[in-house]
Design a protein around this motif. Structure first.
Motif, PDB file in Angstrom:
ATOM      1  N   GLU A 168       0.847  -1.211   0.000  1.00 38.99           N
ATOM      2  CA  GLU A 168       0.000   0.000   0.000  1.00 38.99           C
ATOM      3  C   GLU A 168       0.878   1.255   0.000  1.00 38.99           C
ATOM      4  N   VAL A 169       1.965   1.213   0.739  1.00 46.61           N
ATOM      5  CA  VAL A 169       2.875   2.361   0.824  1.00 46.61           C
ATOM      6  C   VAL A 169       3.582   2.564  -0.525  1.00 46.61           C
ATOM      7  N   ALA A 170       3.957   1.456  -1.169  1.00 44.32           N
ATOM      8  CA  ALA A 170       4.606   1.568  -2.489  1.00 44.32           C
ATOM      9  C   ALA A 170       3.658   2.233  -3.487  1.00 44.32           C
ATOM     10  N   PHE A 171       2.397   1.829  -3.460  1.00 46.26           N
ATOM     11  CA  PHE A 171       1.404   2.444  -4.361  1.00 46.26           C
ATOM     12  C   PHE A 171       1.267   3.936  -4.048  1.00 46.26           C
ATOM     13  N   GLN A 172       1.120   4.232  -2.754  1.00 46.63           N
ATOM     14  CA  GLN A 172       0.888   5.633  -2.385  1.00 46.63           C
ATOM     15  C   GLN A 172       2.102   6.499  -2.673  1.00 46.63           C
ATOM     16  N   SER A 173       3.279   5.926  -2.561  1.00 44.20           N
ATOM     17  CA  SER A 173       4.465   6.742  -2.819  1.00 44.20           C
ATOM     18  C   SER A 173       4.507   7.169  -4.288  1.00 44.20           C
ATOM     19  N   VAL A 174       3.964   6.339  -5.174  1.00 48.95           N
ATOM     20  CA  VAL A 174       3.876   6.754  -6.583  1.00 48.95           C
ATOM     21  C   VAL A 174       2.763   7.786  -6.743  1.00 48.95           C
ATOM     22  N   GLU A 175       1.637   7.529  -6.107  1.00 47.00           N
ATOM     23  CA  GLU A 175       0.511   8.468  -6.226  1.00 47.00           C
ATOM     24  C   GLU A 175       0.877   9.852  -5.703  1.00 47.00           C
ATOM     25  N   LEU A 176       1.751   9.881  -4.687  1.00 42.65           N
ATOM     26  CA  LEU A 176       2.129  11.165  -4.079  1.00 42.65           C
ATOM     27  C   LEU A 176       3.423  11.732  -4.675  1.00 42.65           C
ATOM     28  N   TRP A 177       3.908  11.148  -5.745  1.00 44.84           N
ATOM     29  CA  TRP A 177       5.109  11.607  -6.451  1.00 44.84           C
ATOM     30  C   TRP A 177       6.391  11.447  -5.633  1.00 44.84           C
ATOM     31  N   ILE A 178       6.363  10.632  -4.586  1.00 44.23           N
ATOM     32  CA  ILE A 178       7.599  10.352  -3.849  1.00 44.23           C
ATOM     33  C   ILE A 178       8.441   9.389  -4.690  1.00 44.23           C
ATOM     34  N   ALA A 179       7.775   8.460  -5.350  1.00 46.92           N
ATOM     35  CA  ALA A 179       8.451   7.555  -6.283  1.00 46.92           C
ATOM     36  C   ALA A 179       7.829   7.720  -7.663  1.00 46.92           C
ATOM     37  N   ASP A 180       8.550   7.195  -8.666  1.00 46.05           N
ATOM     38  CA  ASP A 180       8.065   7.313 -10.046  1.00 46.05           C
ATOM     39  C   ASP A 180       7.404   6.021 -10.514  1.00 46.05           C
ATOM     40  N   ARG A 181       7.839   4.915  -9.951  1.00 51.03           N
ATOM     41  CA  ARG A 181       7.283   3.607 -10.321  1.00 51.03           C
ATOM     42  C   ARG A 181       7.140   2.772  -9.053  1.00 51.03           C
ATOM     43  N   ALA A 182       6.215   1.811  -9.104  1.00 49.12           N
ATOM     44  CA  ALA A 182       6.152   0.794  -8.044  1.00 49.12           C
ATOM     45  C   ALA A 182       6.301  -0.559  -8.716  1.00 49.12           C
ATOM     46  N   VAL A 183       6.933  -1.476  -8.023  1.00 48.32           N
ATOM     47  CA  VAL A 183       7.107  -2.819  -8.570  1.00 48.32           C
ATOM     48  C   VAL A 183       6.266  -3.778  -7.726  1.00 48.32           C
ATOM     49  N   LEU A 184       5.510  -4.632  -8.407  1.00 41.63           N
ATOM     50  CA  LEU A 184       4.521  -5.453  -7.701  1.00 41.63           C
ATOM     51  C   LEU A 184       4.601  -6.899  -8.190  1.00 41.63           C
ATOM     52  N   PRO A 185       4.951  -7.863  -7.294  1.00 38.51           N
ATOM     53  CA  PRO A 185       4.913  -9.266  -7.731  1.00 38.51           C
ATOM     54  C   PRO A 185       3.460  -9.690  -7.915  1.00 38.51           C
ATOM     55  N   VAL A 186       3.140 -10.328  -9.041  1.00 38.17           N
ATOM     56  CA  VAL A 186       1.744 -10.734  -9.264  1.00 38.17           C
ATOM     57  C   VAL A 186       1.558 -12.243  -9.364  1.00 38.17           C
ATOM     58  N   GLU A 187       2.601 -12.951  -9.793  1.00 35.58           N
ATOM     59  CA  GLU A 187       2.427 -14.403  -9.840  1.00 35.58           C
ATOM     60  C   GLU A 187       3.784 -15.105  -9.842  1.00 35.58           C
TER      61      GLU A 187
END
Ligand SMILES: O=C(O)C(=O)C[C@]1(C(=O)O)C=C[C@@H](O)C=C1
Length: 432
Positions: A168-187
């Motif tokens: 959730e923090v990784a997602f929000q950090s992109v939404e808030l422009w703290i980060a430019d990308r988030a990486v998410l394991p999906v499978e």
């Protein structure tokens, strides 16, 4: 809606009606509208060297930087860009992680010389902050040494990887422009889909802009001097425990298995708490970072163990047709599974291969009650369907397929259309 053949330009109005599908070839989004004037740095650059810049910038200059960076970042996922950071590096042209600005591994011989690693961002750290420097900042869940950090480096070799304590923090950090990308394991090839992350994709409005498939090579790590016979417990991420289930049994360990947030976090926990009865399942890089010994190497149940990660950004990339693309969608219908055949046939008739199909509970309407008069009441479970297909949204056949899918569904969202990871298959390669 008519199923006529559409070009990308003539189909703009159609595609606009498909939620979250990009129809522009550029964006003029600037940070100016997204930042409160009072944005203040809250991160100590010593504790968070990768988190954000090192000083508070004044509003005017940060807007200017952000405005130019938003253009620059857009081109970084664009395969036509000449930037070395762009996503084509994922696809076999440059699959090393040497250039990632990872936390350096110092010569750690035992846990007493353990160097403090950057602390993950937490939910209380999140505040919009201006960006500095030119490296792409990629948020991942975990601590240095996690596989997600390696995936960030494979996708964006020159990036700064930002550890986060939750997805959730990784997602929000992109939404808030703290980060430019988030990486998410999906499978994962052994453990299957990481369901919670599919739910997160829907809860947030980020776009999938790339994918990487990372060979995951697990090690059993313990403090120096500890032997397998001393162990009573093995800790790791639940996916990692599942991927090593049979090998742990075969090793004859008499241990309990406990789940923690990430693999490298497990290694750090063993080291920091000086636990001589506990081993962690994590990468060889985690062993080096946290001063642990490798008791067993390659303990995943299958040597070809691979995890697929997706890269997320605030803006979608513009789909192309000059290289293999994949498109991810999610849809639902009040009549549930009965429309599934029709939806899938929209792809089959156009020779579009599906690479993945996943169903998840429809959280806002989990149950549909069907009154069968005399026969009583049936309760059907409602689902959301996630489908990945091998086509770019720039292709008329994909546009037509989605136009048809839209007719059968009550909800449809394109999560992203992005270059496929075409890295040559080498199951035995060790990549930490
Ligand atoms: O714990 C980590 O190191 C992660 O990056 C997470 C994760 C996952 O969620 O699947 C990633 C790759 C491996 O499959 C095991 C764990």
């Amino acid at each position: 809606m008519h199923l006529q053949s559409l070009t990308l330009s003539s189909s703009h109005s159609l595609l606009k009606s498909i939620p979250h599908f990009p129809t522009t070839t550029s964006t003029s989004t600037t940070a100016a509208v997204r930042f409160p004037i009072q944005s203040v740095y809250r991160y100590d650059p010593v504790t968070y060297p990768n988190a954000i810049g090192s000083s508070r910038a004044d509003w005017q200059s940060s807007c200017a930087i952000l405005s130019s960076q938003s253009q620059q970042l857009l081109s970084q996922d664009d395969p036509s860009s000449s930037s070395t950071d762009h996503i084509s590096s994922v696809n076999g042209h440059n699959s090393t992680i040497e250039n990632l600005n990872l936390v350096p591994i110092s010569n750690l011989s035992d846990s007493t010389s353990l160097k403090p690693q950057p602390k993950p961002l937490t939910i209380t750290d999140l505040a919009p902050a201006p960006m500095h420097g030119s490296n792409l900042r990629v948020a991942y869940q975990g601590v240095p040494g996690a596989y997600s950090e390696a995936a960030a480096g494979k996708a964006y070799p020159n990036c700064d990887a930002i550890p986060c304590d939750q997805f959730e923090v990784a997602f929000q950090s992109v939404e808030l422009w703290i980060a430019d990308r988030a990486v998410l394991p999906v499978e994962n090839s052994l453990g299957g889909s990481i369901h919670r992350n599919y739910d997160l994709l829907l809860r947030h409005k980020l776009h999938i802009v790339g994918e990487v498939q990372l060979p995951v090579h697990h090690c059993l790590l313990a403090l120096p001097g500890v032997r397998k016979e001393y162990l009573t417990r093995v800790i790791s991420h639940p996916q990692a425990l599942a991927q090593c289930e049979h090998t742990l049994t075969k090793l004859g360990l008499n241990v309990t298995r406990e789940a923690v947030d990430d693999t490298a976090g497990a290694a750090e926990f063993v080291a920091i708490n000086n636990l001589r009865d506990t081993a962690a399942i994590a990468s060889a890089r985690a062993a080096e970072l946290y001063g642990l010994d490798i008791l067993a190497n390659g303990i995943q149940d299958d040597s070809g163990n691979v995890t697929r990660f997706v890269m997320l950004a605030r803006e979608p990339i513009i789909p192309r047709t000059d290289r293999p693309f994949k498109t991810s969608i999610v849809f639902a219908h009040e009549k549930g599974t009965s429309v599934l055949f029709k939806v899938l046939s929209a792809f089959a008739f156009r020779n579009i291969s599906l690479t993945k199909i996943e169903s998840r509970p429809h959280r806002s309407h989990p149950i549909r009650v069907v009154d069968g008069a005399d026969a009583g009441t049936a309760k059907h479970f409602e689902y959301l369907f996630y489908v990945d297909f091998e086509a770019s949204m720039a292709e008329p056949r994909a546009q037509n397929a989605l136009a048809e899918v839209q007719e059968f569904t009550s909800f449809l969202r394109v999560l992203g259309s992005y270059p496929m990871d075409m890295t040559p298959w080498s199951p035995s390669r060790i990549e930490e």
